[in-house]
Design an enzyme around this catalytic site. Sequence first.
Site: not given
Ligand SMILES: CCCCCCCCCC/C=C\CCCCCCCC(=O)SCCNC(=O)CCNC(=O)[C@H](O)C(C)(C)COP(=O)(O)OP(=O)(O)OC[C@H]1O[C@@H](n2cnc3c(N)ncnc32)[C@H](O)[C@@H]1OP(=O)(O)O
Ligand SMILES: Cc1cc2nc3c(=O)[nH]c(=O)nc-3n(C[C@H](O)[C@H](O)[C@H](O)COP(=O)(O)OP(=O)(O)OC[C@H]3O[C@@H](n4cnc5c(N)ncnc54)[C@H](O)[C@@H]3O)c2cc1C
Length: 636
Positions: A430, A428
């Site tokens: 990243e 979920t």
């Molecule tokens: C017992 C112990 C066991 C240990 C096990 C080991 C496990 C490790 C544990 C370690 C512990 C902790 C570490 C954990 C670290 C957790 C980190 C988590 C942090 C986060 O979650 S940060 C938040 C993350 N959020 C997201 O990822 C959001 C996802 N959504 C998106 O990326 C975007 O909204 C989108 C879905 C890509 C949509 O983008 P947008 O709204 O702009 O719309 P478009 O789809 O139209 O995109 C426009 C255009 O841009 C291109 N594009 C989109 N994204 C990118 C990109 N990243 N880079 C380059 N280009 C991008 C896209 O292709 C479109 O291009 P086009 O117009 O088609 O040419």
């Molecule tokens: C343990 C943990 C650590 C995290 N750490 C961070 C952090 O450090 N910094 C930070 O900024 N964020 C962090 N996050 C947040 C994380 O990046 C988001 O939860 C993740 O990007 C998913 O987004 P959401 O929660 O909005 O899910 P949603 O998008 O609400 O997903 C819910 C459901 O909707 C579906 N869905 C959503 N959009 C579409 C679409 N366009 N088409 C089809 N299906 C769709 C998904 O597939 C999913 O099944 C963390 C989350 C967790 C669980």
Amino acid sequence: MEGVDHLAHERNKSEFDVDAMKIVWAGSPHAFDVSDRISKLVASDPGFRKDNRSTLSRKELFKNTLRKAAYAWKTIVDLRLSEEEAAKLRFYVDEPAFTDLHWGMFIPAIKGQGTEEQQQKWLPLAYKMQIIGCYAQTELGHGSNVQGLETTATFDSQTDEFIIHSPTLTSSKWWPGGLGKVATHAIAYARLIVGGREHGVHGFIVQLRSLEDHSPLLGITVGDIGMKFGNGAYNTMDNGVLQFDHVLDVYSIAFASIAVMLWVSQVTCEGKYKQSDVPRQLVYGTMVYVRQTIVADASCALSRAVCIATRYSAVRRQFGSQNGGPETQVIDYKTQQSRLFPLLASAYAFRFIGEWLKWLYADVTQRLQANDFSTLPEAHACTAGLKSLTTTATADGIEECRKLCGGHGYLCSSGLPELFAVYVPACTYEGDNTVLLLQVARFLMKTVSQLGSRLSSKKPVGTIAYMTRVEHLMQCRCGVQRGFAELSADLVEAAVAHCQLIVVSKFIEKLQQEIPGKGVKQQLEVLCNIYALFLLHKHQGDFLSTGCITPKHAALANDELRSLYSQVRPNAIALVDAFNYTDHYLGSILGCYDGNVYPKLYEAAWKDPLNESVVPDGYHLYIRPLLKQEIRTARL
Ligand SMILES: CCCCCCCCCC/C=C\CCCCCCCC(=O)SCCNC(=O)CCNC(=O)[C@H](O)C(C)(C)COP(=O)(O)OP(=O)(O)OC[C@H]1O[C@@H](n2cnc3c(N)ncnc32)[C@H](O)[C@@H]1OP(=O)(O)O
Ligand SMILES: Cc1cc2nc3c(=O)[nH]c(=O)nc-3n(C[C@H](O)[C@H](O)[C@H](O)COP(=O)(O)OP(=O)(O)OC[C@H]3O[C@@H](n4cnc5c(N)ncnc54)[C@H](O)[C@@H]3O)c2cc1C
């Protein structure tokens, strides 16, 4: 008995040089040396013990995590560890904590998106941990949809400052790791507003807490979002909630660019917004970086689970005794092999795709610095798709390894429940895995429309069937005149197929390299064939429907798989020994190196707090009255 290697007979069967395979797994002799040295350092230091995690309350667990993080930092400073050694130490401490986001996102974001000026101001403070950062992008109402984020950053030309504000409840930052109780600063993503005009989502460095007494600054409301999945596990991490109430970014106009976290855009001293002529998507750069590291994490987590399940499968005996002789090792059952060995092959496959992705990221970063954006779309598609594919397979694989260990796999002392609980959010965070696959599907649609049917001819011969499968799946979907949304579920399948093609082809390319060590390349060839044929068997419907294999081919592939499992069997223990994990890092009685499982399981049971008294707390109040029928029975 302690000191006896109960798996010696298995290790003696090995047909290859395990030490040479350890180097292949580590990536180089230097990488092996660092990993080996640091993992043993951590394992030998009681300050890093982790066998008591499941007995601590959340507050005790969290305080213990803070202690360990501080102790780790002191160890790093006292021993003058390099950045590489320090990263390895944090890895082997093996406890999700605020440091993961400080080092894993906050610093990379500044390095990847900050201007020279911003890097000079913030990196020295961050590297010395004189500030602790988090990555605050996700909000209560939006995570996947980054363009839907509501937090605002309004430039006030009167005071030359930015006003960061949470206009709605759903704009509260929600989830950022380290935010809840520790981070002093955040890279907060907000909609930039200058002169009444909005310029989309940008990153801002915002101070959250006082560096004097850690109290939240004026206008900042911050806390932890509460308990998460599984007891111990990820609850060592303070994922937080944050609201801004018209927070002034204290940087004067002279430092205005310090606040706007991007070398792709600036707010000038005259309060003018300057957008450079680079792709807006560079604001997503940190996510691309983290996604490629998550692929490497997947090979680590899956190999851990496979190591535990493989060693235990060799120790466990069940049924099959002949004339009172020993029962059969469960690793000899074909069903156990057909569930376990594809996961072993996947661990190696993900290791090598992680190496390639690291190269791809470095290459695209170098190109970006030369304003060459040509490979950015492919880099995004690859990092998004491979993060999705490997984390889904790894989370499912860890659960399968738990089941492969039978009842004992369900004990915390097996290490598997906690490994699953900590790992599973990788599907979920990243980027939700389905949302990321939709990005790959978009990329494939565009590629097909630009290149026609041939998606790419740059693949090794052995992958023709895989390539044909992707092209066929895309043609079936792109051929019909229905919208992307209508076909998205099918396109996601094509995206998975495309990512599997990449993994298989990179494994084959790895085998074309010089790989030293007796029998090492042969073992990797067997694992590569297992990975490719297992997927072909699993998805044979796709392969048959594309006509690139016949039912006879499918049957032959299945026969070959069984033969390959027999080839892996004598080498299975040696192949997991090659991961070179200490018992401390594995955290598993079932996976201990010497295989002395039963005495350790039995001993561990009595250490449970419930066994501190023979008669359980509560007996006299609840059980005794029951047994003595002293409880007034309800009238029937
Ligand atoms: C017992 C112990 C066991 C240990 C096990 C080991 C496990 C490790 C544990 C370690 C512990 C902790 C570490 C954990 C670290 C957790 C980190 C988590 C942090 C986060 O979650 S940060 C938040 C993350 N959020 C997201 O990822 C959001 C996802 N959504 C998106 O990326 C975007 O909204 C989108 C879905 C890509 C949509 O983008 P947008 O709204 O702009 O719309 P478009 O789809 O139209 O995109 C426009 C255009 O841009 C291109 N594009 C989109 N994204 C990118 C990109 N990243 N880079 C380059 N280009 C991008 C896209 O292709 C479109 O291009 P086009 O117009 O088609 O040419
Ligand atoms: C343990 C943990 C650590 C995290 N750490 C961070 C952090 O450090 N910094 C930070 O900024 N964020 C962090 N996050 C947040 C994380 O990046 C988001 O939860 C993740 O990007 C998913 O987004 P959401 O929660 O909005 O899910 P949603 O998008 O609400 O997903 C819910 C459901 O909707 C579906 N869905 C959503 N959009 C579409 C679409 N366009 N088409 C089809 N299906 C769709 C998904 O597939 C999913 O099944 C963390 C989350 C967790 C669980």
